[in-house]
Motif scaffolding. Structure first.
Motif, mmCIF file in Angstrom:
data_model
loop_
_atom_site.group_PDB
_atom_site.id
_atom_site.type_symbol
_atom_site.label_atom_id
_atom_site.label_comp_id
_atom_site.label_asym_id
_atom_site.label_seq_id
_atom_site.Cartn_x
_atom_site.Cartn_y
_atom_site.Cartn_z
ATOM 1 N N TYR A 105 -5.247 11.928 -2.630
ATOM 2 C CA TYR A 105 -4.557 10.866 -1.893
ATOM 3 C C TYR A 105 -5.566 9.791 -1.467
ATOM 4 N N ARG A 137 7.590 -3.362 7.371
ATOM 5 C CA ARG A 137 6.437 -3.585 6.514
ATOM 6 C C ARG A 137 6.684 -4.746 5.545
ATOM 7 N N PRO A 139 0.812 -1.218 0.000
ATOM 8 C CA PRO A 139 0.000 0.000 0.000
ATOM 9 C C PRO A 139 0.849 1.274 0.000
ATOM 10 N N GLU A 140 0.413 2.269 -0.750
ATOM 11 C CA GLU A 140 1.107 3.559 -0.786
ATOM 12 C C GLU A 140 1.126 4.147 0.614
ATOM 13 N N PRO A 141 2.306 4.471 1.141
ATOM 14 C CA PRO A 141 2.348 5.006 2.516
ATOM 15 C C PRO A 141 1.862 6.448 2.594
ATOM 16 N N ALA A 142 1.558 6.883 3.810
ATOM 17 C CA ALA A 142 1.007 8.224 4.024
ATOM 18 C C ALA A 142 2.087 9.301 3.956
ATOM 19 N N GLN A 202 -6.798 1.378 -4.310
ATOM 20 C CA GLN A 202 -5.911 0.232 -4.078
ATOM 21 C C GLN A 202 -6.544 -0.753 -3.084
ATOM 22 N N LEU A 218 4.547 -8.123 5.246
ATOM 23 C CA LEU A 218 3.634 -8.230 4.104
ATOM 24 C C LEU A 218 4.167 -8.928 2.868
ATOM 25 N N TYR A 256 -4.937 1.824 5.827
ATOM 26 C CA TYR A 256 -4.304 0.879 4.899
ATOM 27 C C TYR A 256 -2.856 1.270 4.582
ATOM 28 N N PRO A 257 -2.541 2.561 4.456
ATOM 29 C CA PRO A 257 -1.152 2.952 4.164
ATOM 30 C C PRO A 257 -0.152 2.569 5.255
ATOM 31 N N LEU A 303 -0.196 -0.347 6.928
ATOM 32 C CA LEU A 303 -0.273 -1.799 7.133
ATOM 33 C C LEU A 303 1.109 -2.364 7.471
ATOM 34 N N ARG A 337 -6.535 7.465 -4.278
ATOM 35 C CA ARG A 337 -5.515 6.450 -4.614
ATOM 36 C C ARG A 337 -5.534 5.293 -3.609
ATOM 37 N N ILE A 338 -5.596 5.649 -2.327
ATOM 38 C CA ILE A 338 -5.598 4.605 -1.284
ATOM 39 C C ILE A 338 -6.857 3.750 -1.387
ATOM 40 N N GLN A 363 -2.923 -8.291 8.051
ATOM 41 C CA GLN A 363 -3.221 -9.046 6.841
ATOM 42 C C GLN A 363 -4.625 -8.703 6.357
ATOM 43 N N ARG A 383 -3.319 -14.353 -3.205
ATOM 44 C CA ARG A 383 -4.079 -13.750 -4.299
ATOM 45 C C ARG A 383 -3.742 -14.354 -5.656
#
Lengths: 416, 416
Positions: free
Chosen positions: B102, A395, A381-384, B109, A399, B71-72, B74, B105-106, B315, B402
Motif C-alpha cells: 500500500y 474530496r 489519491p488512492e484512499p486508505a 503516486q 480537488l 496523501y490518501p 487529501l 502505491r501511495i 493542495q 498540471r
C-alpha cells in the motif's frame, strides 16, 4: 424522450444536509427529472441507460456574480490596491469590448470554460457595450449556459468606459430590444454600483426595471473606501442600500454582490425586501475587502448565493469558489466566533441556492430540468479505506478540476 | 554534455524581485547551469536547442513541509476540529503505511504528482514505519524528487501509530542504515512534535542528530490548544521552542512547520539559531489555526519557506500554496496591518527559499544543477493586450495546473 443516468447520486436538498444514493438512477423525460431511485424502476427496464459507473452525479454549480469582460485579466494585478487595479486593468480591459470580434472570442472562451468547469447557471455583468452584451448572450446560449446577463450602466467616474446618461438608458433599451430571441439567457438591469451611476441614471434604470418587470443586479458594501465614498456622494441617504431603494432597484430577487460591510440594519433590509446577497469570498480577500458575515446574513433570513467574481476573484471553477467560501468563513470564525460554513452548507450556497434563484430545485428536485455535473474521481489519491459518498463528495469539491468532469447537464442536455 | 533551453526566463534572484529574460537561453553543462543569456552565445551556435518557444521557464517549486502517508486523505475531514481530524483520519490513515505494498502505491503516486505539478525539492514527513519510509525514499528518487525524508518518531498520545521509546530509536537507526545508497534524498531526524514525544525520545533523537550530523524537522506553535498542552507537559520550559533546544534539536537548518503563534522571543530564537520557519497557509486556515506572521518572521531575520502541509493543506501544487500564502497575508494585513506578501515575495518563499535551504541558488544561479518548470500558458484566457513577462508569470502562478506544465527539470534532468 426518456433518458436514464446511472451513477453515485449526491445532492444538497436543504441548507446543511447532503443526501446520497449510491449506485442510483436519475430518470428524465425530455430533460425534466421525473424520479431519483436506488434501483432502476421496472417500467424503465428496456430503456437505454447512460452509465457513469462509479462516477459522482451532483447538481451543477451556479455562479451568481462575475464580469465577462474581465475574464482576460484573470489572475493579474492582484498585488495592486483596488483603485489602481481598476484603472490599470479593469476599465482598460472592459473598454476592449468595444471591439465585437474580440468580445466574441472572449465570450466564447468564457462560455466554454464555464461549462467545462460545471457551471450551468449564471448572473453575469457584461461591459457597457450593447453589441458585446448581445454577443455574450449568444455565446452563453450556444454553449448551454443559462441565466441572466446585464449590459452594465455607468455614467460617472468610470474612466474610458464611462457613458453619457441619456445614451446609457437609450442603449439599454436598444439592448433589451435585441434580447427577444434568447431562450437560455435573459436580461437583468445592471447599474455598476452607486459610485459609477448618477441619480438620473439610477432613476431611469429603476423605472425600466419596474415597467419591464426586470430583475436587478449590482454591488453593495464591498469595501471601506467605497462605503465612505457612497456616504459622501449621498448625504440624502443614511445608508448605502437606501440609494438603491430610493430609485426602485431594491426589490424581490435583486442580486447584491459582496455585502462585506453590511451592518445588521442593511442585512434586515435585504431580508425584508427579498434582496439576495452574492458572496464572493476570493475577491474579498484578493482585493483586501474583508470577510463577509455569511452566517449572520443567513441567520437574518437573507438569501445567499456564491459568485466567482471574475476577475476580482481568480478562479472560475465554482468548486474552488466553494472551498474559498469555507476558508473565508474559517478566518471569520477565528475573528468573530461566527461558526464556519461546512462543506454541505457551502456547496448548497454554490449550487442549490443559485438554482433556486432561477426557479430550479434545491438539489435534484423532480419536475425541474436537470442541471448536473458528473465527476470521475479515479485520478485522486488512492484512499486508505473505502470512502462513503459524503467523503468522496468533499474530496471531489476540494480537488477536482476540469479534467475530472465527464458530463455537464444544463436544462436536461449534456453540453460537455 | 551541453544542453540549451530556449524560452521566456523568469526567476526571483532575491526576496521581492523578479528578473525576466524574454526569448532567452539557459546553457547547461551536465545539468549544471553555466549561463543565462538573452541571445545564444556564438560558441554554442552549433549545439542543439530544446526550444520551449513562447513557454515560461521558471525555477521549480520547493515544498518544505508535507506528510506522505496523509496523501490518501487529501481534501477530507476538513470540517472536523483538529483533535477529531487527527483521530478520525490522520492516525488511522498513517497506520496503513504498515503495509509496504500500500505504501509503495501511495508513495509512487505522490512522487509522480509532485513532479507533474513542478515540485522538485521537498522536506517530507513519512510515517513511523521504517520499511514504508525507505519505500518513500525509493519512489521519490525514481521520480526525480530530491530533498529530505524523515521516519517519524512518536512515543506518546499517538493512537494506533504510537511507538515504544526504545524501539522508536532502534528503528530510526535501522532506517538510517538503509539510507546509504540514495543519491537524491537523504534522511532528516523527525520527532513528530513535542506532544507526541517523551523527553527520553527527544533526547535520543537530539543525540543522533548531533552524532550523525543530521538535520531536524518538526512542528512548532501551530495552534492554541497545542501550545497550551505543551506548556502543561513541560513546566520545565517557559517556551515551546526551549524544549527542542533542551534536547539538541534546535539548531542551524532545523525546519519548524507553522510557527503561527510564535511570539517575538520565539521568532528571535529562530533567527539566532538559524532555525527555518515553514509557512503552511492552507493548513493554518483549514484547521482554524490562524494566520502566521510571515512578515514579522522575515523582518526578524528568520528564514522562511513554504509547505503544502499535505493533508492539513488540501493542495499539493505549490503554485496554489503560493497563492494561499498571499491570501493569508492579505487577511493578516486586514487584521494586524502587517503588509501582505506580493507575488514576487511569495514565489521567492515557495521556490528560491527552498532551493537555498538545500544548497541551490536563489532563482537561476550559475554553478547549480537546474531545477526548473516550463509552463505553457496558451490555454489561459486571451489577454486584452500583450502582456509583459511579469504579468504572464503572475497569471500562471494563479491559474496554471498540471496540464499546463511542459517540462520539469530536477538536478538538471527533465523528469516529466
Amino acid at each position: 424522450m426518456t433518458t436514464i443516468l446511472h451513477g453515485n447520486i449526491i445532492h444538497a436538498p436543504s441548507f446543511g444536509t447532503l443526501e446520497t444514493i449510491p449506485d442510483g438512477y436519475l430518470i428524465l423525460e425530455d430533460g425534466v427529472l421525473r424520479a431519483l431511485s436506488p434501483v432502476l424502476p421496472a417500467q424503465y427496464a428496456s430503456c437505454p441507460v447512460t452509465d457513469y459507473g462509479d462516477g459522482l452525479i451532483l447538481p451543477s454549480f451556479a455562479d451568481l456574480h462575475l464580469h465577462a469582460p474581465q475574464y482576460p485579466m484573470l489572475g493579474m494585478g492582484m498585488d495592486l490596491p483596488l483603485m489602481e487595479w481598476l484603472s490599470a486593468y479593469t476599465f482598460r480591459t472592459e473598454a476592449r469590448f468595444a471591439d465585437p470580434e474580440y468580445a466574441r472570442r472572449i465570450c466564447r472562451q468564457l462560455a466554454r470554460d464555464l461549462i467545462t468547469s460545471g457551471t450551468t447557471r449564471v448572473a453575469m455583468f457584461s461591459s457597457c457595450h450593447t453589441a458585446a452584451t448581445l454577443i455574450l448572450m449568444e455565446e452563453l446560449e450556444k454553449a448551454g449556459v443559462t441565466g441572466y446577463v446585464g449590459k452594465v450602466n455607468m455614467d460617472r467616474s468610470s474612466g474610458p468606459v464611462q457613458e453619457d446618461t441619456v445614451r446609457s438608458v437609450a442603449e439599454t433599451l436598444r439592448w433589451l430590444d435585441g434580447c427577444q430571441d434568447f431562450h437560455l439567457v435573459s436580461p437583468i438591469i445592471t447599474p455598476r454600483f452607486v459610485p459609477s451611476c448618477t441619480n438620473e441614471l439610477l432613476a431611469g434604470l429603476g423605472t425600466l426595471a419596474r415597467e419591464r418587470g426586470l430583475p436587478v443586479q449590482s454591488h453593495l458594501s464591498e469595501s471601506a473606501g467605497e462605503v465612505e465614498l457612497v456616504a459622501q456622494l449621498h448625504p440624502d441617504c443614511a445608508r448605502y442600500w437606501e440609494i438603491y431603494n430610493k430609485y426602485g432597484l431594491w426589490k424581490e430577487r435583486t442580486l447584491m454582490a459582496h455585502c462585506v460591510l453590511s451592518d445588521p440594519r442593511e442585512q434586515e433590509a435585504m431580508a425584508e425586501a427579498g434582496v439576495w446577497a452574492v458572496h464572493c469570498a476570493a475577491s474579498n480577500v484578493n482585493l483586501c475587502s474583508g470577510t463577509a458575515g455569511v452566517r449572520a446574513l443567513l441567520n437574518r433570513g437573507v438569501h445567499v448565493a456564491l459568485g466567482s467574481d471574475i476577475a476580482g476573484g481568480d478562479q472560475l471553477a465554482m468548486n474552488r469558489v466553494i472551498v474559498d467560501s469555507i476558508r473565508a468563513s474559517k478566518l471569520r470564525q477565528m475573528e468573530t466566533g461566527e461558526p464556519f460554513l461546512t462543506m454541505p452548507e457551502a456547496y448548497y450556497l454554490g449550487s442549490s441556492a443559485g438554482h433556486i434563484y432561477f426557479g430550479g430545485g434545491a438539489g435534484f428536485q423532480t419536475g425541474c430540468k436537470l442541471h448536473a455535473v458528473v465527476v470521475n474521481d479515479a485520478r485522486l489519491p488512492e484512499p486508505a479505506r473505502e470512502l462513503n459518498l459524503a467523503e468522496r463528495f468533499e474530496r471531489a469539491v476540494y480537488l477536482m478540476d476540469r479534467t475530472d468532469i465527464r458530463a455537464v447537464y444544463s436544462e436536461g442536455v449534456n453540453r460537455l
